[in-house]
Design an enzyme around this catalytic site. Structure first.
Site, PDB file in Angstrom:
ATOM      1  N   GLU A   1       0.812  -0.972  -0.491  1.00  0.00           N
ATOM      2  CA  GLU A   1      -0.106   0.280  -0.323  1.00  0.00           C
ATOM      3  C   GLU A   1       1.356   1.358  -0.173  1.00  0.00           C
ATOM      4  OE1 GLU A   1      -0.495  -2.348   2.313  1.00  0.00           O
ATOM      5  OE2 GLU A   1      -2.168  -2.794   1.806  1.00  0.00           O
TER       6      GLU A   1
ATOM      7  N   TYR B   1       8.225   2.453  -6.993  1.00  0.00           N
ATOM      8  CA  TYR B   1       7.422   1.131  -7.416  1.00  0.00           C
ATOM      9  C   TYR B   1       6.903   0.908  -8.758  1.00  0.00           C
ATOM     10  CZ  TYR B   1       6.741   1.273  -2.252  1.00  0.00           C
ATOM     11  OH  TYR B   1       7.101   1.531  -1.264  1.00  0.00           O
TER      12      TYR B   1
END
Ligand SMILES: CC(C)(COP(=O)(O)OP(=O)(O)OC[C@H]1O[C@@H](n2cnc3c(N)ncnc32)[C@H](O)[C@@H]1OP(=O)(O)O)[C@@H](O)C(=O)NCCC(=O)NCCS
EC number: 2.3.1.266
Length: 132
Positions: free
Chosen positions: A88, A100
């Site tokens: 998350e 990411y």
């Protein structure tokens, strides 16, 4: 804890780290000249790894250490038998999201009001996954 408190407006508590270690969550620590400069915490369950924390000391951010630590953490997850990693991230954290995305994570969902954001306020979490 010194790094954690500098890196986040809503840091983990010492208890969060102790509980993670007691529960057998896997951890990576980045060391530079004998000093801890970053760390990650990973919960592996069956074939899925959940990245719970990844942090680089603020004064050493933006030098590639985060990408290096993420790669080591993905290796650790693979060694533990995972075939994917979930995490998350706050929508308001573009640097982490970019890191990411560059590594191949894709958004798979949104958790409403997941993060604390000051008194009586919450921020959503972008949920991302990398499969291998
Ligand atoms: C997210 C985090 C772990 C990334 O670590 P990092 O060491 O800063 O990451 P990297 O250096 O590998 O890459 C991040 C940025 O630095 C840039 N960079 C990498 N090497 C660089 C270099 N030699 N010189 C200048 N910039 C560089 C990257 O291109 C990237 O830039 P951009 O995202 O602004 O476009 C770190 O910023 C952090 O700890 N943030 C606070 C905690 C946090 O938000 N954790 C994630 C919660 S989901």
């Amino acid at each position: 804890m010194a790094i954690e408190k500098l890196a986040y407006p809503f840091p983990w508590t010492a208890g969060n780290f102790v509980d993670s270690i007691r529960n057998g969550y896997r951890t990576c620590v980045a060391m530079l000249e004998g000093e801890i400069v970053g760390y990650s915490v990973l919960l592996c369950a069956l074939d899925e790894a959940h990245l719970l924390n990844i942090t680089i000391a603020p004064q050493l951010q933006r030098h590639g250490l985060g990408a290096w630590l993420l790669d080591r953490t993905i290796e650790l997850a693979g060694d533990a038998g995972a075939t994917c990693m979930i995490l998350e991230v706050r929508p308001s954290n573009p640097r982490a999201r970019a890191l990411y995305e560059r590594r191949g994570f894709i958004q798979i969902g949104l958790r409403k009001g997941y993060y604390p954001n000051g008194a009586f306020r919450r921020e959503d979490a972008v949920v991302m996954r990398l499969s291998w």
